[in-house]
Design a protein around this motif. Structure first.
Motif, PDB file in Angstrom:
ATOM      1  N   ASN A  30     -10.153  13.120  29.334  1.00  0.00           N
ATOM      2  CA  ASN A  30     -10.897  11.953  29.780  1.00  0.00           C
ATOM      3  C   ASN A  30     -10.114  11.176  30.835  1.00  0.00           C
ATOM      4  O   ASN A  30      -8.944  11.445  31.095  1.00  0.00           O
ATOM      5  CB  ASN A  30     -11.305  11.081  28.593  1.00  0.00           C
ATOM      6  CG  ASN A  30     -10.095  10.602  27.814  1.00  0.00           C
ATOM      7  OD1 ASN A  30      -9.037  10.384  28.387  1.00  0.00           O
ATOM      8  ND2 ASN A  30     -10.259  10.446  26.516  1.00  0.00           N
ATOM      9  N   GLU A  31     -10.797  10.233  31.434  1.00  0.00           N
ATOM     10  CA  GLU A  31     -10.202   9.455  32.526  1.00  0.00           C
ATOM     11  C   GLU A  31      -8.933   8.732  32.083  1.00  0.00           C
ATOM     12  O   GLU A  31      -7.959   8.630  32.802  1.00  0.00           O
ATOM     13  CB  GLU A  31     -11.211   8.433  33.054  1.00  0.00           C
ATOM     14  CG  GLU A  31     -12.065   8.957  34.185  1.00  0.00           C
ATOM     15  CD  GLU A  31     -11.255   9.587  35.320  1.00  0.00           C
ATOM     16  OE1 GLU A  31     -10.365   8.909  35.868  1.00  0.00           O
ATOM     17  OE2 GLU A  31     -11.492  10.760  35.639  1.00  0.00           O
ATOM     18  N   GLN A  32      -8.984   8.272  30.830  1.00  0.00           N
ATOM     19  CA  GLN A  32      -7.841   7.522  30.317  1.00  0.00           C
ATOM     20  C   GLN A  32      -6.589   8.408  30.264  1.00  0.00           C
ATOM     21  O   GLN A  32      -5.506   7.993  30.664  1.00  0.00           O
ATOM     22  CB  GLN A  32      -8.179   6.993  28.921  1.00  0.00           C
ATOM     23  CG  GLN A  32      -7.174   5.972  28.430  1.00  0.00           C
ATOM     24  CD  GLN A  32      -7.447   5.589  26.986  1.00  0.00           C
ATOM     25  OE1 GLN A  32      -8.004   6.374  26.216  1.00  0.00           O
ATOM     26  NE2 GLN A  32      -7.041   4.389  26.631  1.00  0.00           N
ATOM     27  N   THR A  33      -6.796   9.648  29.794  1.00  0.00           N
ATOM     28  CA  THR A  33      -5.675  10.573  29.722  1.00  0.00           C
ATOM     29  C   THR A  33      -5.110  10.830  31.118  1.00  0.00           C
ATOM     30  O   THR A  33      -3.902  10.795  31.333  1.00  0.00           O
ATOM     31  CB  THR A  33      -6.131  11.907  29.087  1.00  0.00           C
ATOM     32  OG1 THR A  33      -6.728  11.609  27.845  1.00  0.00           O
ATOM     33  CG2 THR A  33      -4.963  12.842  28.894  1.00  0.00           C
ATOM     34  N   LEU A  34      -6.019  11.078  32.059  1.00  0.00           N
ATOM     35  CA  LEU A  34      -5.578  11.339  33.430  1.00  0.00           C
ATOM     36  C   LEU A  34      -4.808  10.142  33.989  1.00  0.00           C
ATOM     37  O   LEU A  34      -3.793  10.306  34.658  1.00  0.00           O
ATOM     38  CB  LEU A  34      -6.778  11.655  34.332  1.00  0.00           C
ATOM     39  CG  LEU A  34      -7.430  13.021  34.107  1.00  0.00           C
ATOM     40  CD1 LEU A  34      -8.649  13.176  35.004  1.00  0.00           C
ATOM     41  CD2 LEU A  34      -6.454  14.157  34.364  1.00  0.00           C
ATOM     42  N   ASP A  35      -5.294   8.929  33.683  1.00  0.00           N
ATOM     43  CA  ASP A  35      -4.616   7.721  34.168  1.00  0.00           C
ATOM     44  C   ASP A  35      -3.202   7.641  33.615  1.00  0.00           C
ATOM     45  O   ASP A  35      -2.269   7.301  34.339  1.00  0.00           O
ATOM     46  CB  ASP A  35      -5.384   6.460  33.740  1.00  0.00           C
ATOM     47  CG  ASP A  35      -6.575   6.205  34.644  1.00  0.00           C
ATOM     48  OD1 ASP A  35      -6.646   6.850  35.706  1.00  0.00           O
ATOM     49  OD2 ASP A  35      -7.426   5.383  34.266  1.00  0.00           O
TER      50      ASP A  35
ATOM     51  N   THR B 140       0.055  12.720  25.553  1.00  0.00           N
ATOM     52  CA  THR B 140      -0.956  11.670  25.650  1.00  0.00           C
ATOM     53  C   THR B 140      -1.075  10.888  24.335  1.00  0.00           C
ATOM     54  O   THR B 140      -1.246   9.679  24.353  1.00  0.00           O
ATOM     55  CB  THR B 140      -2.333  12.235  26.068  1.00  0.00           C
ATOM     56  OG1 THR B 140      -2.613  13.361  25.277  1.00  0.00           O
ATOM     57  CG2 THR B 140      -2.349  12.614  27.519  1.00  0.00           C
ATOM     58  N   GLU B 141      -0.909  11.592  23.202  1.00  0.00           N
ATOM     59  CA  GLU B 141      -0.948  10.878  21.925  1.00  0.00           C
ATOM     60  C   GLU B 141       0.139   9.814  21.874  1.00  0.00           C
ATOM     61  O   GLU B 141      -0.086   8.690  21.465  1.00  0.00           O
ATOM     62  CB  GLU B 141      -0.744  11.848  20.758  1.00  0.00           C
ATOM     63  CG  GLU B 141      -2.028  12.494  20.283  1.00  0.00           C
ATOM     64  CD  GLU B 141      -1.761  13.745  19.447  1.00  0.00           C
ATOM     65  OE1 GLU B 141      -2.636  14.604  19.431  1.00  0.00           O
ATOM     66  OE2 GLU B 141      -0.660  13.843  18.848  1.00  0.00           O
ATOM     67  N   LYS B 142       1.326  10.215  22.335  1.00  0.00           N
ATOM     68  CA  LYS B 142       2.445   9.273  22.285  1.00  0.00           C
ATOM     69  C   LYS B 142       2.245   8.120  23.262  1.00  0.00           C
ATOM     70  O   LYS B 142       2.677   7.007  23.004  1.00  0.00           O
ATOM     71  CB  LYS B 142       3.744  10.001  22.628  1.00  0.00           C
ATOM     72  CG  LYS B 142       4.129  11.001  21.553  1.00  0.00           C
ATOM     73  CD  LYS B 142       5.628  11.126  21.432  1.00  0.00           C
ATOM     74  CE  LYS B 142       5.980  12.058  20.299  1.00  0.00           C
ATOM     75  NZ  LYS B 142       7.371  11.921  19.869  1.00  0.00           N
ATOM     76  N   LEU B 143       1.632   8.416  24.399  1.00  0.00           N
ATOM     77  CA  LEU B 143       1.527   7.395  25.434  1.00  0.00           C
ATOM     78  C   LEU B 143       0.245   6.579  25.398  1.00  0.00           C
ATOM     79  O   LEU B 143       0.274   5.381  25.605  1.00  0.00           O
ATOM     80  CB  LEU B 143       1.682   8.031  26.818  1.00  0.00           C
ATOM     81  CG  LEU B 143       3.098   8.526  27.114  1.00  0.00           C
ATOM     82  CD1 LEU B 143       3.099   9.369  28.360  1.00  0.00           C
ATOM     83  CD2 LEU B 143       4.067   7.355  27.255  1.00  0.00           C
ATOM     84  N   VAL B 144      -0.885   7.232  25.112  1.00  0.00           N
ATOM     85  CA  VAL B 144      -2.153   6.500  25.138  1.00  0.00           C
ATOM     86  C   VAL B 144      -2.118   5.373  24.115  1.00  0.00           C
ATOM     87  O   VAL B 144      -2.493   4.241  24.399  1.00  0.00           O
ATOM     88  CB  VAL B 144      -3.361   7.435  24.915  1.00  0.00           C
ATOM     89  CG1 VAL B 144      -4.642   6.631  24.745  1.00  0.00           C
ATOM     90  CG2 VAL B 144      -3.504   8.380  26.084  1.00  0.00           C
ATOM     91  N   GLY B 145      -1.591   5.676  22.929  1.00  0.00           N
ATOM     92  CA  GLY B 145      -1.469   4.672  21.877  1.00  0.00           C
ATOM     93  C   GLY B 145      -0.758   3.437  22.393  1.00  0.00           C
ATOM     94  O   GLY B 145      -1.206   2.313  22.212  1.00  0.00           O
TER      95      GLY B 145
ATOM     96  N   ARG C 200      -1.027  10.177  35.246  1.00  0.00           N
ATOM     97  CA  ARG C 200      -0.739   9.750  36.614  1.00  0.00           C
ATOM     98  C   ARG C 200       0.349   8.667  36.615  1.00  0.00           C
ATOM     99  O   ARG C 200       1.289   8.707  37.394  1.00  0.00           O
ATOM    100  CB  ARG C 200      -2.028   9.213  37.255  1.00  0.00           C
ATOM    101  CG  ARG C 200      -1.973   9.074  38.758  1.00  0.00           C
ATOM    102  CD  ARG C 200      -3.335   8.676  39.309  1.00  0.00           C
ATOM    103  NE  ARG C 200      -4.320   9.735  39.195  1.00  0.00           N
ATOM    104  CZ  ARG C 200      -5.498   9.635  38.572  1.00  0.00           C
ATOM    105  NH1 ARG C 200      -5.858   8.515  37.995  1.00  0.00           N
ATOM    106  NH2 ARG C 200      -6.317  10.658  38.512  1.00  0.00           N
ATOM    107  N   GLU C 201       0.209   7.727  35.702  1.00  0.00           N
ATOM    108  CA  GLU C 201       1.162   6.625  35.607  1.00  0.00           C
ATOM    109  C   GLU C 201       2.564   7.133  35.254  1.00  0.00           C
ATOM    110  O   GLU C 201       3.549   6.777  35.891  1.00  0.00           O
ATOM    111  CB  GLU C 201       0.651   5.638  34.530  1.00  0.00           C
ATOM    112  CG  GLU C 201       1.521   4.437  34.285  1.00  0.00           C
ATOM    113  CD  GLU C 201       1.661   3.541  35.502  1.00  0.00           C
ATOM    114  OE1 GLU C 201       0.766   3.583  36.374  1.00  0.00           O
ATOM    115  OE2 GLU C 201       2.688   2.830  35.589  1.00  0.00           O
ATOM    116  N   VAL C 202       2.613   7.993  34.249  1.00  0.00           N
ATOM    117  CA  VAL C 202       3.898   8.554  33.838  1.00  0.00           C
ATOM    118  C   VAL C 202       4.476   9.380  34.981  1.00  0.00           C
ATOM    119  O   VAL C 202       5.668   9.332  35.273  1.00  0.00           O
ATOM    120  CB  VAL C 202       3.728   9.438  32.576  1.00  0.00           C
ATOM    121  CG1 VAL C 202       5.016  10.152  32.243  1.00  0.00           C
ATOM    122  CG2 VAL C 202       3.298   8.581  31.414  1.00  0.00           C
TER     123      VAL C 202
END
Lengths: 160, 202
Positions: free
Chosen positions: B4-9, B194-199, B12-14
């Motif tokens: 999803n877009e959030q994961t891509l964001d 992404t699990e570690k970062l999205v949270g 991208r940020e990392v």
């Protein structure tokens, strides 16, 4: 030259009588050409990995075993006969010297061994091969003749 | 997998933090102002990725490291001649016309620069995500672009037909170089990341 039909990675295409097929920049991947001289039927297969391990049948051409078998099936539907096929093989190089525990170390060699094994089990013989080493190869095959050209960097073109 | 877009964001940020560290490392080494453009994150089928790459027969130099530990994947640093000369010029006082002209010492220097950039990137990433990531010593190859890009595809091939690439371009003294820096994670590691970062971002 720009009439070449392009075969992608994990892909197979065939042509009859006229035209040509090309697959670019084979590294550890392997290109296998099949030519039936009687009906001028020619296929080019570009595989990425050796055994499919029954991963999925969605992308049959990604693997040597399922890719070769599917190509043979398609060719037989076009009137090709195994007894007449001339098979030529290129690729199977090692692009990087990776540590031995890397999952992709020696993948080129494993690909070639698998291609040899599967072709043999299908009763087919490899007439010519340009494999191994550390160089990338582009493989082009003429439908009418089955003649294969191999392009590399730094070496003269090879005809086989 | 679902990207999803959030994961891509997040990726991208990392990625931009990682490339900033990589650029700083090269900057110190060359004593020049080095930046890496904001990374582009794409998730493509193998053949789409190759089509986007351009001329598959183009000769290019690549420094590659394999990642292991909590993050599996590969880091590729694709260098074209103009960037190579920007690196070996200040370091060794030589320039080359052809890739074949690169001597062993130049290749070692380029592998080392690749190693420094890759390590800086991975250290930044590992710190942010609190993941334990090991990087193998770099391997180097100069040959067709398509054959080099197929290497991470062979790594991913048993799991997927798609490749996620985080790429950035080098900018030295305000001049943009068409050489790129690429991270290719495997699917499971991407999920962990992404699990570690999205949270944390939520």
């Amino acid at each position: 030259m720009n009439r070449d039909l392009c075969v992608g990675i994990a892909d197979m295409k065939f042509v009859k009588e006229t035209g040509s097929l090309i697959t670019y920049a084979l590294g550890s991947c392997i290109g296998v050409s099949f030519h039936d001289p009687l009906i001028k039927l020619t296929a080019l297969l570009h595989i990425l990995l050796p055994e499919s391990n029954q991963v999925s049948n969605e992308h049959v051409y990604k693997f040597a075993d399922s890719g070769i078998r599917e190509t043979l099936r398609i060719l037989s539907l076009q009137g090709g006969a195994k007894s007449r096929y001339v098979c030529k093989v290129a690729g199977g190089a090692q692009m990087f010297q990776l540590p031995g525990n890397s999952p992709v170390a020696n993948i080129g060699k494993r690909n070639f061994e698998c291609v040899q094994k599967i072709l043999q089990s299908e009763g087919l013989r490899i007439s010519n091969a340009q494999v191994g080493g550390t160089i990338a190869r582009t493989m082009r095959v003429e439908a009418a003749t089955g003649v294969v050209q191999i392009r590399t960097h730094g070496l003269a073109e090879i005809i086989m | 997998m679902d990207m999803n877009e959030q994961t891509l964001d997040v990726v991208r940020e990392v990625g931009s933090i990682g490339t900033a560290h990589g650029a700083t490392a090269v900057s110190a080494l060359l004593d020049r102002k080095v930046k890496i453009s904001l990374p582009d994150v794409r998730f493509l089928d193998f053949n789409e990725a190759l089509e986007e790459a351009g001329n598959l027969e183009e000769e290019i130099l690549c420094v590659l490291s394999t990642l292991s530990g909590e993050m599996k994947g590969m880091m590729l640093f694709l260098m074209r001649k103009d960037l190579i000369n920007q690196i070996i010029g200040p370091m060794l006082g030589v320039e080359v016309e052809e890739y074949e002209d690169l001597q062993d010492i130049a290749l070692s220097a380029l592998a080392e620069v690749g190693n420094i950039v890759i390590s800086a990137y991975i250290n930044a990433l590992a710190g942010l995500a609190q993941m334990d990531i090991q990087v193998t010593p770099p391997a180097i190859s100069r040959d067709m672009l398509g054959a080099i890009l197929s290497v991470p595809m062979t790594m991913l091939g048993y799991e997927t037909d798609k490749i996620m690439m985080v790429t950035g371009n080098f900018i030295i003294e305000e001049k943009k170089f068409d050489s790129s820096f690429m991270m290719v994670p495997d699917i499971a590691s991407l999920q962990t990341l992404t699990e570690k970062l999205v949270g944390r971002y939520e």
